[in-house]
Scaffold this motif. Structure first.
Motif, PDB file in Angstrom:
ATOM      1  N   GLU A 297       0.875  -1.178   0.000  1.00 43.74           N
ATOM      2  CA  GLU A 297       0.000   0.000   0.000  1.00 43.74           C
ATOM      3  C   GLU A 297       0.913   1.229   0.000  1.00 43.74           C
ATOM      4  O   GLU A 297       1.739   1.377   0.892  1.00 43.74           O
ATOM      5  CB  GLU A 297      -0.834  -0.044   1.288  1.00 43.74           C
ATOM      6  N   VAL A 298       0.787   2.098  -1.015  1.00 38.96           N
ATOM      7  CA  VAL A 298       1.634   3.301  -1.056  1.00 38.96           C
ATOM      8  C   VAL A 298       0.946   4.400  -0.253  1.00 38.96           C
ATOM      9  O   VAL A 298      -0.228   4.696  -0.492  1.00 38.96           O
ATOM     10  CB  VAL A 298       1.839   3.765  -2.509  1.00 38.96           C
ATOM     11  N   ASP A 299       1.656   4.994   0.736  1.00 40.05           N
ATOM     12  CA  ASP A 299       0.962   6.043   1.488  1.00 40.05           C
ATOM     13  C   ASP A 299       1.665   7.392   1.472  1.00 40.05           C
ATOM     14  O   ASP A 299       1.167   8.340   2.031  1.00 40.05           O
ATOM     15  CB  ASP A 299       0.627   5.586   2.925  1.00 40.05           C
TER      16      ASP A 299
ATOM     17  N   ILE B  88       4.139   9.987  -1.314  1.00 44.72           N
ATOM     18  CA  ILE B  88       4.853  10.136  -2.582  1.00 44.72           C
ATOM     19  C   ILE B  88       5.547  11.487  -2.593  1.00 44.72           C
ATOM     20  O   ILE B  88       4.967  12.499  -2.220  1.00 44.72           O
ATOM     21  CB  ILE B  88       3.882  10.106  -3.784  1.00 44.72           C
TER      22      ILE B  88
ATOM     23  N   ASN C 258       0.568   6.704  -8.105  1.00 47.53           N
ATOM     24  CA  ASN C 258      -0.458   7.262  -7.216  1.00 47.53           C
ATOM     25  C   ASN C 258      -0.472   6.493  -5.908  1.00 47.53           C
ATOM     26  O   ASN C 258       0.056   5.384  -5.825  1.00 47.53           O
ATOM     27  CB  ASN C 258      -1.847   7.141  -7.861  1.00 47.53           C
ATOM     28  N   LYS C 259      -1.149   7.088  -4.910  1.00 49.59           N
ATOM     29  CA  LYS C 259      -1.292   6.378  -3.642  1.00 49.59           C
ATOM     30  C   LYS C 259      -2.229   5.186  -3.813  1.00 49.59           C
ATOM     31  O   LYS C 259      -3.010   5.122  -4.756  1.00 49.59           O
ATOM     32  CB  LYS C 259      -1.880   7.323  -2.571  1.00 49.59           C
TER      33      LYS C 259
ATOM     34  N   VAL D 264       8.815   6.996  -2.877  1.00 50.32           N
ATOM     35  CA  VAL D 264       7.551   6.645  -2.240  1.00 50.32           C
ATOM     36  C   VAL D 264       7.842   5.909  -0.946  1.00 50.32           C
ATOM     37  O   VAL D 264       8.934   5.376  -0.740  1.00 50.32           O
ATOM     38  CB  VAL D 264       6.668   5.721  -3.126  1.00 50.32           C
TER      39      VAL D 264
END
Lengths: 350, 548
Positions: A242-244, A246, A269-270, A251
């Motif tokens: 899960e990208v939280d 940037i 993107n997140k 990231v």
């Protein structure tokens, strides 16, 4: 003379094997089509050769449209996986075959064939039949037979796959040297990523009839466009994250409750994403409460490396390669902490 | 799908041309036979068959004879194959000539031999009569079963031998490692794998028996058989009966079709992939067991080769009419054959040579199309070329005569129809010979030639054809040997003055002129043997490379 493919579609046995593929091969360059069996790479090569007709789209050699030209008029040199030497003809007659088809005078043929055979160290074998040659020798005859006619392009269909590991490296070097010497545009098909990385100016990674990524070997290895490319070329762990956060190419991804720093394309993107980390780019330490916690579930000593199989707390598994001298650094069932190298860990949209 | 890509159109045209030829020479005759049974007005053939119990008896007899001969052939062929494959024994080399015997001894000659020995007027019959012993009559069931068994057991032998040799010996060892005794292992592991081949060759023998008319007519006397009735309907004195011959031929086709479907079913059920079959090293059979095995094998081979000895003796034995004067030697028969009436010899050589050349060219091309240039038409081509397998010679003969009697292609009564009959009968085998080599020629060879700038058709001639030469030569020799001995189709289609050697032999046997028949037989066997010897000894061609 370059090769240009525009929006090509090819059907084989009633199935669309290649669908709307475009590609440019620079004049004089060595281009490799890399992919697993069944991805359409051989079909694409045979379409370039003219053995399979194009349903739509066009193929150009230099500026000339050869889409409707039958194979025997395309002026190609082709090397086949099974060598395809004529078993009833001698080495000399095999190599002379294309020149005779072109009605060259016999003394010119003799000179050119002799020179070509000498070039690959086979001058003593000119009177032998293919059955009396080793695999490596046969492959060199096949290479010389294709090159002696000075074709516009050289097409090679997995030419090394029938050779043993040592011979493969040897013939590989012969092929590269001769290709550089002649400066001929070459399309090489293989499923072996090491071969592709070692030989090519550029590589096109194929997947189900489409080009997944085209680039230089270093580019493909370091900046894979997709998880598939990363895993197929060099091998990689693909882990859902899960990208939280940037910030310009950097990231922070969340993996099993830990924050992992990585880089990502600008379009990132997140949200849900895939973390890509090669086994050799992950560091291990005895469990210390920092980094991602994991447990050793398997270990294989491979000489130069030792390959560890690790399980995360949620059961997902990943591989880590350590240098061979650390082959017994961690025992089975040992608890360890993983550290991802932020410069070599990549996150892509899933 | 055109693997050849560009320039594939020429192959499509050639396929269409081959298909057109087959439609005329194979499909049309079959349709003529099948539709002919209903006649035009009046009683159909089927009504006559139903009315006369003779026909029902003939069908039942044919089935019984086929089943019995298949069983006896299996009883001889299977043990012989098993011992040859698995053991070394004294005299084993003799057995290796057996596949040749089927080629070299035409069936009409083996029937003749037995009559010369124990027929009504036979050598042994007479000797025994002289000392007061009366042999039971050889004609009828005993003769039919004996002679046909000795003619056809080699088919079972060849089929079984190939299966046993292809069987992976390691499977047997695996079974033993799992705790079964050697004998039990063999029974439980080898038998199921070999059995389909045995059953399939048994079915083949059945169809050959059902189609055999020469032995059946010469020895059958009072046993009505389908093949004999069919032949008689076709050549009846005072005009043949087209409706009746079509009806009987249709029944035969039906019978053979049932057997072929049975065979396919058996073979399909038993198609186990044997990965890398490794034959077992033959064990040594010494002592009494070895001697007995050797003796049994030698007896079988001797019985198979006996016709050769008998025609050599018969050909030079003086005779007055049907009476052989054993011990009196003469060259008169040979002289008569070559100097006074050489027509059958010349006809045979001419017709077989033509059939060989045309047949080989056609089957080479057709099998190339079927194997290498698949297109929409080639599956049909494949099917049609195999069709004559389901037809006995008699039926092919009837079909050709009825079809080409009139119309734009009226060749009935000419030499062409004999040549055509030869070609059609031999077609499935020629195709099989040529295709088995073609499967071993990789497509890449041809593509390599094309990539070097040679157009498709010339690439085939340059690089594929040379690789086919040994197979083509073998096929040519086999076509020659089988057509020169062909009887059952040619005897239906020939007309006066166009007798071939087998036809002449058959007629001489019918007139009980055994000495002259032997002389013809000797020339016939020579015509068969010489090409075989030249091919195998001088050119080192393996005639049976593509079998099994």
């Amino acid at each position: 003379m370059g090769i240009r493919i525009e929006n090509l579609a090819v059907a084989y046995a009633g199935m669309r094997v290649i669908d709307g593929l475009s590609l440019d091969v620079e004049p004089g360059s060595f281009f490799t089509l890399l992919g697993p069996s069944g991805c359409g790479k051989t079909t694409l090569l045979r379409a370039i050769a003219g053995f399979i007709p194009a349903e739509t789209g066009r193929v150009f050699f230099g500026g000339t449209d050869v889409t409707r030209l039958p194979a025997h008029l395309r002026d190609i040199g082709m090397v086949f996986q099974d060598y395809a030497l004529f078993p009833d003809k001698t080495v000399f007659d095999n190599v002379a075959y294309g020149l005779r088809a072109r009605k060259r005078p016999e003394d010119e043929i003799r000179k050119r064939v002799d020179a070509a055979l000498e070039r690959v160290g086979l001058e003593k074998f000119h009177a032998r039949h293919p059955a009396a040659l080793s695999g490596g020798q046969r492959q060199r005859v096949a290479l010389v037979r294709a090159l002696v006619i000075k074709p516009k392009v050289l097409l090679m269909d997995e030419p090394l796959s029938n050779l043993d590991a040592k011979m493969r490296v040897q013939v590989r070097e012969t092929i590269i040297t001769m290709q550089r010497e002649v400066g001929i545009t070459t399309v090489f098909v293989t499923h072996d990523q090491e071969e592709a990385l070692a030989m090519s100016d550029r590589i096109g990674v194929m997947r189900s009839g489409k080009l997944e990524q085209v680039g230089t070997p270093a580019d493909i290895y370091r900046n894979p466009a997709t998880g598939y490319v990363a895993d197929f070329v060099g091998g990689a762990n693909l882990i859902d994250v899960e990208v939280d956060a940037i910030s310009t190419g950097r990231v922070t991804a969340r993996l099993a409750g830990n924050a992992v720093a990585a880089w990502a394309p600008a379009s990132m993107n997140k949200g849900r994403a895939v973390l890509i980390a090669r086994p050799e780019d992950i560091a291990l330490a005895p469990a210390n409460g920092m980094g991602v916690a994991a447990r050793v579930v398997g270990r294989q000593f491979l000489g130069a490396n030792t390959s560890y199989r690790l399980a995360l707390a949620d059961g997902r598994s990943l591989g880590v390669d350590l240098h061979g001298d650390r082959h017994d650094a961690y025992a089975l069932n040992a608890d360890v902490s993983l550290r991802f190298d932020p410069a070599k860990t990549l996150v892509l949209a899933s | 799908m055109t693997r050849s890509g560009h320039g594939g159109a020429i192959w499509l045209w050639l396929s269409a041309a081959a298909l057109a030829v087959l439609s005329v020479v194979v499909v049309w005759p079959i349709l003529t036979v099948l539709s002919g049974s209903f006649g035009s007005g009046g009683a159909t053939g089927w009504a006559k068959v139903a009315a006369d119990p003779k026909y029902a008896t003939a069908i039942i007899n044919t089935v019984i004879l086929g089943a019995v001969v298949a069983a006896t052939s299996t009883a001889i062929g299977v043990p012989l194959a098993y011992f040859t494959a698995r053991f070394d024994f004294r005299g084993k080399a003799l057995v290796s000539v057996l596949p040749l015997v089927t080629l070299v001894v035409p069936e009409v000659i083996s029937a003749q031999t037995w009559i010369m020995l124990i027929g009504n007027n036979g050598f042994i019959t007479r000797q025994l009569q002289a000392i007061g012993i009366q042999l039971p009559s050889f004609y009828g069931w005993p003769g039919l079963i004996t002679v046909m068994t000795l003619t056809y057991y080699t088919y079972v032998y060849i089929g079984t031998l190939a299966a046993i040799r292809g069987f992976d010996h390691q499977l047997e060892e695996a079974a033993r490692s799992l705790g079964t005794s050697p004998f039990e292992s063999r029974l439980r592991v080898m038998l199921p794998v070999v059995l389909p081949a045995v059953l399939a060759s048994g079915v083949l023998v059945f169809t050959l028996v059902a189609g055999n008319f020469a032995t059946a007519t010469i020895l059958g006397s009072r046993v009505p058989l389908l093949s004999v009735l069919t032949y008689q309907a076709a050549v009846a004195e005072g005009g043949s009966d087209p409706i009746m011959q079509s009806t009987l031929a249709t029944i035969s086709i039906g019978l053979v079709m049932i057997m072929l479907f049975l065979q396919r079913w058996i073979v399909a059920r038993g198609r186990f992939e044997i990965v890398q079959g490794r034959g077992a090293p033959p064990g040594r059979l010494g002592g009494l067991a070895g001697a007995l095995t050797g003796l049994a094998a030698a007896t079988i081979v001797a019985l198979s080769l006996m016709p050769l000895a008998s025609i050599v003796i018969g050909a030079f034995t003086a005779a007055r009419g049907p009476v052989m004067r054993w011990g009196d030697w003469t060259l008169a028969h040979m002289e008569r054959l070559f100097l006074i009436a050489p027509d059958p010899i010349i006809n045979s050589l001419l017709y077989s040579a033509s059939a060989t050349v045309i047949g080989i060219v056609f089957s080479t091309l057709a099998s190339y199309l079927i194997v290498k240039k698949r297109n929409l038409l080639t599956p049909v081509l494949d099917y049609l070329t195999a069709l004559p397998l389901a037809l006995s010679g008699t039926i092919i003969g009837i079909g050709l005569v009825l079809t080409f009697n009139t119309g734009f292609f009226a060749i009935t009564g000419t030499a062409s129809i004999i040549v055509l009959a030869y070609i059609v009968r031999r077609l499935p085998f020629g195709i099989r010979n040529a295709s088995s080599t073609l499967y071993n020629v990789p497509n890449s060879i041809e593509e390599a030639s094309i990539s070097l700038g040679v157009p498709p058709l010339r690439s085939f001639v340059n690089v594929v054809l040379p690789l086919m030469v040994p197979a083509i030569a073998a096929a040519a020799v086999l076509t020659w040997t089988t057509t020169v001995a062909e009887l059952s189709a040619s005897i239906i289609v020939y007309s006066g003055g166009r007798e071939t050697m087998p036809i002449q032999i058959y007629r001489l046997i019918d007139s009980n002129l055994m000495a002259l028949a032997s002389a013809h037989g000797l020339v016939l066997v020579t015509a068969i043997l010489v090409p075989i010897i030249v091919a195998t000894r001088v050119f080192r061609i393996d005639l049976f490379a593509s079998r099994s």
